[in-house]
Design a protein around this motif. Sequence first.
Motif, PDB file in Angstrom:
ATOM      1  N   ALA A 139       7.421  -2.742   4.932  1.00 56.21           N
ATOM      2  CA  ALA A 139       8.525  -2.007   5.573  1.00 56.21           C
ATOM      3  C   ALA A 139       9.667  -1.778   4.579  1.00 56.21           C
ATOM      4  N   ALA A 140      10.001  -2.801   3.811  1.00 60.88           N
ATOM      5  CA  ALA A 140      11.068  -2.668   2.816  1.00 60.88           C
ATOM      6  C   ALA A 140      10.689  -1.646   1.752  1.00 60.88           C
ATOM      7  N   SER A 141       9.434  -1.662   1.336  1.00 64.73           N
ATOM      8  CA  SER A 141       8.952  -0.719   0.338  1.00 64.73           C
ATOM      9  C   SER A 141       9.082   0.718   0.823  1.00 64.73           C
ATOM     10  N   ARG A 142       9.008   0.892   2.127  1.00 62.39           N
ATOM     11  CA  ARG A 142       9.064   2.234   2.718  1.00 62.39           C
ATOM     12  C   ARG A 142      10.477   2.604   3.166  1.00 62.39           C
ATOM     13  N   GLY A 143      11.476   1.885   2.653  1.00 64.16           N
ATOM     14  CA  GLY A 143      12.860   2.308   2.839  1.00 64.16           C
ATOM     15  C   GLY A 143      13.640   1.656   3.955  1.00 64.16           C
ATOM     16  N   ALA A 144      13.090   0.638   4.612  1.00 61.84           N
ATOM     17  CA  ALA A 144      13.853  -0.020   5.675  1.00 61.84           C
ATOM     18  C   ALA A 144      15.201  -0.492   5.125  1.00 61.84           C
ATOM     19  N   GLU A 145      16.240  -0.305   5.902  1.00 60.82           N
ATOM     20  CA  GLU A 145      17.587  -0.695   5.483  1.00 60.82           C
ATOM     21  C   GLU A 145      17.720  -2.206   5.367  1.00 60.82           C
ATOM     22  N   GLN A 146      17.126  -2.903   6.357  1.00 60.47           N
ATOM     23  CA  GLN A 146      17.143  -4.362   6.314  1.00 60.47           C
ATOM     24  C   GLN A 146      15.876  -4.899   6.965  1.00 60.47           C
ATOM     25  N   VAL A 147      15.297  -5.912   6.322  1.00 57.05           N
ATOM     26  CA  VAL A 147      14.130  -6.601   6.864  1.00 57.05           C
ATOM     27  C   VAL A 147      14.478  -8.084   6.924  1.00 57.05           C
ATOM     28  N   THR A 148      14.394  -8.641   8.125  1.00 53.00           N
ATOM     29  CA  THR A 148      14.614 -10.080   8.311  1.00 53.00           C
ATOM     30  C   THR A 148      13.258 -10.714   8.552  1.00 53.00           C
ATOM     31  N   MET A 149      12.919 -11.685   7.711  1.00 54.24           N
ATOM     32  CA  MET A 149      11.644 -12.400   7.844  1.00 54.24           C
ATOM     33  C   MET A 149      11.923 -13.825   8.279  1.00 54.24           C
ATOM     34  N   ILE A 150      11.199 -14.274   9.293  1.00 56.22           N
ATOM     35  CA  ILE A 150      11.325 -15.639   9.792  1.00 56.22           C
ATOM     36  C   ILE A 150      10.033 -16.382   9.447  1.00 56.22           C
ATOM     37  N   GLU A 151      10.154 -17.519   8.811  1.00 55.23           N
ATOM     38  CA  GLU A 151       8.978 -18.323   8.463  1.00 55.23           C
ATOM     39  C   GLU A 151       9.356 -19.795   8.491  1.00 55.23           C
ATOM     40  N   ILE A 205       0.787  -1.236   0.000  1.00 54.26           N
ATOM     41  CA  ILE A 205       0.000   0.000   0.000  1.00 54.26           C
ATOM     42  C   ILE A 205       0.816   1.282   0.000  1.00 54.26           C
ATOM     43  N   GLY A 206       2.139   1.200   0.225  1.00 51.85           N
ATOM     44  CA  GLY A 206       2.913   2.436   0.237  1.00 51.85           C
ATOM     45  C   GLY A 206       4.358   2.228  -0.160  1.00 51.85           C
ATOM     46  N   GLY A 207       5.051   3.335  -0.398  1.00 53.46           N
ATOM     47  CA  GLY A 207       6.475   3.286  -0.668  1.00 53.46           C
ATOM     48  C   GLY A 207       6.825   2.956  -2.110  1.00 53.46           C
ATOM     49  N   GLU A 208       8.060   2.519  -2.313  1.00 60.61           N
ATOM     50  CA  GLU A 208       8.617   2.236  -3.633  1.00 60.61           C
ATOM     51  C   GLU A 208       7.791   1.226  -4.430  1.00 60.61           C
ATOM     52  N   TRP A 209       7.263   0.226  -3.752  1.00 63.62           N
ATOM     53  CA  TRP A 209       6.512  -0.835  -4.439  1.00 63.62           C
ATOM     54  C   TRP A 209       5.000  -0.638  -4.327  1.00 63.62           C
ATOM     55  N   ARG A 210       4.585   0.577  -4.034  1.00 64.47           N
ATOM     56  CA  ARG A 210       3.160   0.867  -3.874  1.00 64.47           C
ATOM     57  C   ARG A 210       2.371   0.315  -5.058  1.00 64.47           C
ATOM     58  N   SER A 211       1.279  -0.349  -4.761  1.00 64.57           N
ATOM     59  CA  SER A 211       0.350  -0.964  -5.720  1.00 64.57           C
ATOM     60  C   SER A 211       0.856  -2.266  -6.335  1.00 64.57           C
TER      61      SER A 211
END
Length: 178
Positions: free
Chosen positions: A62-74, A7-13
């Motif tokens: 968060a990444a789309s909105r410029g976060a420097e690093q996003v760690t996802m655990i799954e 919904i927002g940032g670099e990858w919005r839509s």
Amino acid sequence: MSRIRIIGGEWRSRLIDVSTVKGLRPTPDRVRETLFNWLGQDLDGKTCLDLFAGSGALGFEAASRGAEQVTMIEQDPVAWAALQTNAKTLQAACVRIVRGDALKFARSADRRFDVVFLDPPYRAGWIERMALFLPDLLGEGGVVYVEAEYKIENIDRLTRVKQGTAGQVYYHLFAAAR
């Protein structure tokens, strides 16, 4: 497989694929919009941890909105594979996807984060099991976002600073207790 929109940032839509894993509930658009209003639209330089990544909605947002690093655990292999595919499609160089147990990761994490997302499967006691480790995952001024099927009054060593509801979803923002 279904899809959700960033919904927002670099990858919005941009759309990301959501695997059909039992119990997977992508955070609704309205809730994500509120959360990122709370956090600020620009996450430049921030590090984020998404402990139960699932669809990846929070981490990719968060990444789309410029976060420097996003760690996802799954832990789920199907959800993990979908996260990998989405990261590749988005060319999300700042996103690190770890296949593993969120509790084990939180217990042994050797770094701190500015934002921790905790949106675990409902009715499984995850929030209570994770609570002890959450404060130690936060860097100075860090916050924890928690989504649950019930209102959370408090988490040990954290202070609730914001809360909201959307249908049957209760969402909260916590900061280190002062």
